[in-house]
Design a protein around this motif. Structure first.
Motif, PDB file in Angstrom:
ATOM      1  N   LYS A 195       0.829  -1.202   0.000  1.00 63.55           N
ATOM      2  CA  LYS A 195       0.000   0.000   0.000  1.00 63.55           C
ATOM      3  C   LYS A 195       0.864   1.254   0.000  1.00 63.55           C
ATOM      4  N   ALA A 196       1.987   1.217   0.717  1.00 62.79           N
ATOM      5  CA  ALA A 196       2.897   2.362   0.765  1.00 62.79           C
ATOM      6  C   ALA A 196       3.487   2.647  -0.610  1.00 62.79           C
ATOM      7  N   ALA A 197       3.811   1.593  -1.351  1.00 59.08           N
ATOM      8  CA  ALA A 197       4.352   1.761  -2.696  1.00 59.08           C
ATOM      9  C   ALA A 197       3.340   2.453  -3.604  1.00 59.08           C
ATOM     10  N   GLU A 198       2.058   2.117  -3.457  1.00 61.44           N
ATOM     11  CA  GLU A 198       1.005   2.742  -4.252  1.00 61.44           C
ATOM     12  C   GLU A 198       0.855   4.219  -3.897  1.00 61.44           C
ATOM     13  N   THR A 199       0.863   4.515  -2.605  1.00 63.79           N
ATOM     14  CA  THR A 199       0.691   5.898  -2.150  1.00 63.79           C
ATOM     15  C   THR A 199       1.887   6.760  -2.528  1.00 63.79           C
ATOM     16  N   MET A 200       3.080   6.164  -2.534  1.00 58.89           N
ATOM     17  CA  MET A 200       4.295   6.895  -2.883  1.00 58.89           C
ATOM     18  C   MET A 200       4.190   7.508  -4.281  1.00 58.89           C
ATOM     19  N   ALA A 201       3.451   6.831  -5.174  1.00 54.56           N
ATOM     20  CA  ALA A 201       3.322   7.313  -6.554  1.00 54.56           C
ATOM     21  C   ALA A 201       2.618   8.663  -6.629  1.00 54.56           C
ATOM     22  N   VAL A 202       1.774   8.973  -5.658  1.00 53.80           N
ATOM     23  CA  VAL A 202       1.031  10.234  -5.664  1.00 53.80           C
ATOM     24  C   VAL A 202       1.430  11.108  -4.476  1.00 53.80           C
ATOM     25  N   THR A 203       2.667  10.970  -4.042  1.00 58.46           N
ATOM     26  CA  THR A 203       3.203  11.734  -2.912  1.00 58.46           C
ATOM     27  C   THR A 203       4.316  12.658  -3.400  1.00 58.46           C
TER      28      THR A 203
ATOM     29  N   VAL B  77       6.423  14.559  -1.001  1.00 58.19           N
ATOM     30  CA  VAL B  77       7.513  14.530  -0.020  1.00 58.19           C
ATOM     31  C   VAL B  77       7.247  13.430   1.000  1.00 58.19           C
ATOM     32  N   VAL B  78       8.282  12.671   1.285  1.00 63.21           N
ATOM     33  CA  VAL B  78       8.209  11.638   2.313  1.00 63.21           C
ATOM     34  C   VAL B  78       8.762  12.191   3.619  1.00 63.21           C
ATOM     35  N   ILE B  79       7.963  12.121   4.666  1.00 62.65           N
ATOM     36  CA  ILE B  79       8.443  12.450   6.012  1.00 62.65           C
ATOM     37  C   ILE B  79       8.821  11.131   6.668  1.00 62.65           C
ATOM     38  N   GLU B  80      10.103  10.898   6.833  1.00 62.85           N
ATOM     39  CA  GLU B  80      10.539   9.657   7.464  1.00 62.85           C
ATOM     40  C   GLU B  80      10.931   9.940   8.910  1.00 62.85           C
ATOM     41  N   VAL B  81      10.213   9.325   9.827  1.00 70.33           N
ATOM     42  CA  VAL B  81      10.466   9.529  11.253  1.00 70.33           C
ATOM     43  C   VAL B  81      11.374   8.418  11.763  1.00 70.33           C
ATOM     44  N   VAL B  82      12.468   8.807  12.400  1.00 71.71           N
ATOM     45  CA  VAL B  82      13.394   7.850  12.997  1.00 71.71           C
ATOM     46  C   VAL B  82      13.607   8.232  14.452  1.00 71.71           C
ATOM     47  N   ASP B  83      14.197   7.324  15.199  1.00 73.60           N
ATOM     48  CA  ASP B  83      14.515   7.583  16.608  1.00 73.60           C
ATOM     49  C   ASP B  83      15.866   8.305  16.664  1.00 73.60           C
ATOM     50  N   ALA B  84      15.880   9.507  17.227  1.00 71.17           N
ATOM     51  CA  ALA B  84      17.102  10.310  17.259  1.00 71.17           C
ATOM     52  C   ALA B  84      18.241   9.622  18.001  1.00 71.17           C
TER      53      ALA B  84
ATOM     54  N   ASN C 142      14.334   2.431   7.946  1.00 68.92           N
ATOM     55  CA  ASN C 142      13.867   1.266   7.202  1.00 68.92           C
ATOM     56  C   ASN C 142      14.414   1.321   5.776  1.00 68.92           C
ATOM     57  N   PRO C 143      15.253   0.376   5.362  1.00 74.12           N
ATOM     58  CA  PRO C 143      15.797   0.419   4.001  1.00 74.12           C
ATOM     59  C   PRO C 143      14.726   0.329   2.924  1.00 74.12           C
ATOM     60  N   MET C 144      13.567  -0.251   3.245  1.00 71.56           N
ATOM     61  CA  MET C 144      12.485  -0.319   2.267  1.00 71.56           C
ATOM     62  C   MET C 144      11.950   1.078   1.945  1.00 71.56           C
ATOM     63  N   VAL C 145      11.920   1.966   2.937  1.00 69.24           N
ATOM     64  CA  VAL C 145      11.482   3.339   2.697  1.00 69.24           C
ATOM     65  C   VAL C 145      12.435   4.012   1.723  1.00 69.24           C
ATOM     66  N   HIS C 146      13.722   3.808   1.942  1.00 69.69           N
ATOM     67  CA  HIS C 146      14.746   4.374   1.061  1.00 69.69           C
ATOM     68  C   HIS C 146      14.565   3.872  -0.371  1.00 69.69           C
ATOM     69  N   GLU C 147      14.339   2.573  -0.519  1.00 67.36           N
ATOM     70  CA  GLU C 147      14.170   1.987  -1.856  1.00 67.36           C
ATOM     71  C   GLU C 147      12.921   2.526  -2.549  1.00 67.36           C
ATOM     72  N   LEU C 148      11.803   2.585  -1.835  1.00 70.77           N
ATOM     73  CA  LEU C 148      10.564   3.102  -2.419  1.00 70.77           C
ATOM     74  C   LEU C 148      10.702   4.569  -2.820  1.00 70.77           C
ATOM     75  N   ARG C 149      11.368   5.313  -1.964  1.00 68.57           N
ATOM     76  CA  ARG C 149      11.528   6.750  -2.221  1.00 68.57           C
ATOM     77  C   ARG C 149      12.407   7.006  -3.443  1.00 68.57           C
TER      78      ARG C 149
ATOM     79  N   MET D 299       8.538  -2.540   9.647  1.00 69.25           N
ATOM     80  CA  MET D 299       9.881  -3.097   9.730  1.00 69.25           C
ATOM     81  C   MET D 299      10.246  -3.659   8.366  1.00 69.25           C
ATOM     82  N   TRP D 300      11.429  -4.208   8.241  1.00 66.06           N
ATOM     83  CA  TRP D 300      11.833  -4.839   6.993  1.00 66.06           C
ATOM     84  C   TRP D 300      12.130  -6.313   7.274  1.00 66.06           C
ATOM     85  N   PRO D 301      12.067  -7.174   6.238  1.00 67.48           N
ATOM     86  CA  PRO D 301      12.100  -8.618   6.478  1.00 67.48           C
ATOM     87  C   PRO D 301      13.339  -9.147   7.182  1.00 67.48           C
ATOM     88  N   LYS D 302      14.512  -8.557   6.944  1.00 69.65           N
ATOM     89  CA  LYS D 302      15.728  -9.085   7.555  1.00 69.65           C
ATOM     90  C   LYS D 302      16.606  -7.962   8.060  1.00 69.65           C
ATOM     91  N   ILE D 303      16.851  -7.944   9.366  1.00 67.95           N
ATOM     92  CA  ILE D 303      17.767  -6.974   9.956  1.00 67.95           C
ATOM     93  C   ILE D 303      19.181  -7.491   9.744  1.00 67.95           C
TER      94      ILE D 303
END
Length: 300
Positions: free
Chosen positions: A16-24, A26-33, A41-48, A172-176
């Motif tokens: 679903k995220a991949a579909e929404t990315m097509a009509v987005t 800017v991606v706001i990626e929240v991480v723990d400081a 999440n490397p998947m976010v990087h790949e989709l972006r 999360m992503w499938p393999k850490i």
């Protein structure tokens, strides 16, 4: 200890995220400081990158992180193409209110009623996305919980006639890939407890604290940490908190949870589990170990 955690609903969330990315725009990626790369999440990087979308990297919980480490991370991320980094606490409404304008600067062409700015917020579980969303929308629309993976579906909200934002489930992503990343994520409660052993995570955390924040560790629990190892730290917590089993032995499990919860709540002070320098060193060790393992069969 290799930690992996990928609940079933996250597979559909990725699609679903991949579909929404097509009509987005800017991606706001929240991480723990406190662990920005381990919580990326490397998947976010790949989709972006696939959609060539710019990213506002939000280092949340900055009030719990070492300010010097956070400063170094902000500089590190701002050197990356298409990325703008900012450190905030999602509990601070004033800091959260800055995010839409920062996103606008990454997509200046989307600033009309006919071309509203479309933002998408992403991140792993338990980095504070729900608290941030509630602050952005200025009402309680996202459930906030202390357990990871509370949000399980996407939802779009209008911030104004010129701005909309889509909230997504924590993914999360499938393999850490790196064990230390899994342990940092577990220490920070981004991974469900069914996938971890609290005592092992606490020993990992104690070892890191001994190395980088010994004074804060000693100040919190009131015993000297000179010359002791990570196991002794957890045992020391058990002694100071009078945590014992029914048989009178030190309760290592309960002491582990005390240490982990104190870190998560910021009671140990402002602590970062990684810096750009420690990250670089870890990756270099991992590459060297991989090269050594690859060469070993050829030597036999």
């Amino acid at each position: 200890m290799a930690i992996q955690w990928f609940p079933g609903h996250m597979t559909s969330a990725r699609k679903k995220a991949a579909e929404t990315m097509a009509v987005t725009d800017v991606v706001i990626e929240v991480v723990d400081a406190r662990l920005p790369e381990a919580s990326t999440n490397p998947m976010v990087h790949e989709l972006r990158l696939h959609r060539q979308r710019p990213c506002l990297k939000v280092l949340n919980k900055s009030d719990l992180a070492d300010p010097e480490a956070t400063k170094a991370w902000i500089a590190w991320y701002n050197q990356q193409p298409g990325v703008k980094a900012v450190a905030i606490s999602s509990k601070n409404a004033g800091e959260v209110a800055r995010l839409p304008s920062l996103c606008q600067s990454l997509a200046p062409h989307r600033n009309e009623n006919t071309k509203p700015l479309r933002m998408m917020i992403m991140g792993i579980p338990n980095v504070g996305k729900s608290t941030l969303m509630n602050a952005l929308v200025k009402r309680k629309i996202a459930k906030v919980g202390d357990e990871p993976a509370v949000t399980k579906s996407q939802q779009m909200y209008q911030l104004s006639v010129r701005q909309s934002i889509t909230d997504t489930p924590g993914m999360m992503w499938p393999k850490i890939e790196h064990d230390s990343d899994g342990l940092m994520l577990a220490a920070s409660h981004a991974i469900g407890r069914n996938a971890i052993i609290d005592e092992e995570v606490a020993v990992f955390l104690a070892n890191l604290l001994l190395e980088r924040y010994p004074a804060q560790l000693a100040a919190r629990y009131g015993f000297s940490v000179d010359g002791i190892d990570a196991v002794a730290v957890v045992e020391g917590v058990a002694k100071r908190r009078a945590l014992r089993t029914r048989g009178g032995e030190l309760d290592f499990e309960k002491a582990s949870m005390v240490l982990l919860q104190d870190y998560r709540d910021g009671k140990l002070g402002r602590i970062s589990l990684e810096t750009p320098e420690s990250r670089r060193a870890m990756l270099e060790r991992a590459r060297a170990q991989a090269a050594e393992a690859k060469a070993r069969p050829a030597e036999n």
